[in-house]
Design an enzyme around this catalytic site. Sequence first.
Site, PDB file in Angstrom:
ATOM      1  N   ASP A 279       0.830  -1.210   0.000  1.00 35.06           N
ATOM      2  CA  ASP A 279       0.000   0.000   0.000  1.00 35.06           C
ATOM      3  C   ASP A 279       0.862   1.257   0.000  1.00 35.06           C
ATOM      4  O   ASP A 279       2.029   1.233   0.394  1.00 35.06           O
ATOM      5  CB  ASP A 279      -0.872   0.047   1.265  1.00 35.06           C
ATOM      6  CG  ASP A 279      -2.011  -0.975   1.238  1.00 35.06           C
ATOM      7  OD1 ASP A 279      -2.021  -1.854   0.351  1.00 35.06           O
ATOM      8  OD2 ASP A 279      -2.880  -0.887   2.136  1.00 35.06           O
ATOM      9  N   HIS A 328      -5.759   2.494  -4.028  1.00 31.53           N
ATOM     10  CA  HIS A 328      -5.847   2.836  -2.613  1.00 31.53           C
ATOM     11  C   HIS A 328      -6.586   4.173  -2.512  1.00 31.53           C
ATOM     12  O   HIS A 328      -7.411   4.364  -1.637  1.00 31.53           O
ATOM     13  CB  HIS A 328      -4.442   2.943  -2.021  1.00 31.53           C
ATOM     14  CG  HIS A 328      -4.377   2.775  -0.532  1.00 31.53           C
ATOM     15  ND1 HIS A 328      -5.213   1.942   0.180  1.00 31.53           N
ATOM     16  CD2 HIS A 328      -3.543   3.348   0.398  1.00 31.53           C
ATOM     17  CE1 HIS A 328      -4.899   2.017   1.482  1.00 31.53           C
ATOM     18  NE2 HIS A 328      -3.899   2.854   1.629  1.00 31.53           N
ATOM     19  N   HIS A 332      -4.918  10.058   0.365  1.00 25.62           N
ATOM     20  CA  HIS A 332      -5.014   9.190   1.555  1.00 25.62           C
ATOM     21  C   HIS A 332      -5.547   9.982   2.746  1.00 25.62           C
ATOM     22  O   HIS A 332      -5.630   9.472   3.864  1.00 25.62           O
ATOM     23  CB  HIS A 332      -3.628   8.625   1.884  1.00 25.62           C
ATOM     24  CG  HIS A 332      -3.624   7.348   2.682  1.00 25.62           C
ATOM     25  ND1 HIS A 332      -3.996   7.296   4.007  1.00 25.62           N
ATOM     26  CD2 HIS A 332      -3.300   6.069   2.338  1.00 25.62           C
ATOM     27  CE1 HIS A 332      -3.881   6.034   4.442  1.00 25.62           C
ATOM     28  NE2 HIS A 332      -3.470   5.272   3.443  1.00 25.62           N
ATOM     29  N   HIS A 437       3.829  -2.230   3.044  1.00 28.83           N
ATOM     30  CA  HIS A 437       3.860  -0.871   2.482  1.00 28.83           C
ATOM     31  C   HIS A 437       5.157  -0.651   1.713  1.00 28.83           C
ATOM     32  O   HIS A 437       6.228  -1.009   2.197  1.00 28.83           O
ATOM     33  CB  HIS A 437       3.741   0.175   3.596  1.00 28.83           C
ATOM     34  CG  HIS A 437       2.414   0.142   4.301  1.00 28.83           C
ATOM     35  ND1 HIS A 437       2.142  -0.739   5.314  1.00 28.83           N
ATOM     36  CD2 HIS A 437       1.279   0.861   4.104  1.00 28.83           C
ATOM     37  CE1 HIS A 437       0.886  -0.553   5.735  1.00 28.83           C
ATOM     38  NE2 HIS A 437       0.343   0.411   5.016  1.00 28.83           N
TER      39      HIS A 437
HETATM   40 ZN    ZN Z   1      -2.672   3.279   3.282  1.00 28.49          ZN
END
Ligand code: ZN
Length: 479
Positions: A279, A328, A332, A437
């Site tokens: 991510d 995603h 964010h 990540h």
């Molecule tokens: Zn994230």
Amino acid sequence: MKNKKWLMISLGAALLIALGIGIVSLVKGYFILAPSVQILPQGDEVQVVAAHSDYTAPKVTARKGNVDLTHLLTVGGSVDTAVLGDHTITYTLTYEGKTYTAQQIVRVQDLDAPVLQLTGDAEMTVSARSLYREPGYTAQDNCDGDVTGQVSVTYAQKDDVLTVTYTVLDAAGNAAQLHRVVTLRDIVPPTVTLAGRDTVYIRCGRSFTDPGATAADDLDGDVTGKITHNGSVNTDAVGTYTVTYEAADAAGNTGSASRKVIVYEPYSSAVGTVYLTFDDGPSYLTEEVLDVLAANGVKATFFILDYSTGHRWLIQRMINEGHTVGIHGYSHDYATIYANDEAFMQNIYLLRDKLLADFGYNATAIRFPGGSSNGISRAYNEGIMTRLAQRVQQEGFRYFDWTLSSGDAAGSVVPTDTIYSNVTQGLQHGTNMVLMHDAYGKDTTAEALQDIIDYAYGNGYTFRAIDGSTPDIHHGILN
Ligand code: ZN
């Protein structure tokens, strides 16, 4: 004659007895006939008792001639055995209009030695006198309190036995003494410490670089140079190999440590599937992650954020190399994307459309920022996750949470070994979706990746990128 001495109580009687007359007492200026009133404490005139002991007053009787007057006695004064020194008890009696007294001195003295205690064992073995470290001691006196600072420690060595003597005196001169017997003999083997992991997985046909080991001895210090390696690894033959590292100290004690090296062939069995998901990329780390995946033939899934023109080639490489590019979000930022349903959908479509325009790639896999189980969105819009989870699916997307977190977002820099053990210990037979990540700063994730892949392959897992056959992995929604 220390016991049961008569204490002649009236001043006059005492005086006259001292003069040897014995038959007349002088009381308040009058002469009276003997026998005088006599008060008889049992015991010594000066009674010595130990400090802090329980003091019990002795039995006292009084009489005149044959007449028992004990019932007329009153007692004055008390004895506090916590107070050193003389305490006076006065016995008083009034009979036939006259008053008689007797006194007894109770002398409280420190009669007890300090209590000396050793910390640690009274018998020890150390490799050499130079390695003896005093484990400590305490001394407590019932009158002086903590007298640890007054303990004297002396040493006497005979052959390989060192006797340590601890002595302490209290202020009253009561002494206590203890010994510790220390045998000086090197019976401690060197400690051998593996560099790297104690179980290593190597793909068949690749090379094994032995990470080595270090050895330290309590007496000899660093004995790494004396390590011998036993056991070899044939990376061209699947199997489990053991490499043992052994080191001896000058006294001949040997210590060792072993490493298991497992040479594997992928897909030898399929106990489970691992979906590695990354991510918050792309970032400067994404290239390294892609390189490791490529070197191992592993397909994975990248849930990306908006990407710069400079990172466009990384997205292209993901697509070219068979990875799945998931959404995603364009942003964010929780406050923005979870403000309302439309804001969230716009955030998805912005990135979906950009991927279509740049690469002709139709991304349909979604990962909600924070996961569908995030407890953050309700602060901006209560109930939004329930609605979004339905809506994204109605509009042709599928969302994926995870079964296993690498923990790499738990801090700014999570140690490589922590990430490795979080993932490898969390893998279960069946479907595993691993949250990782490739964002800025997640260098340790990239560092752990090769070993995670080796572990999974070595334990019979296969890797897949998310595709149409991937089962739903959904958390419970918390909004
Ligand atoms: Zn994230």
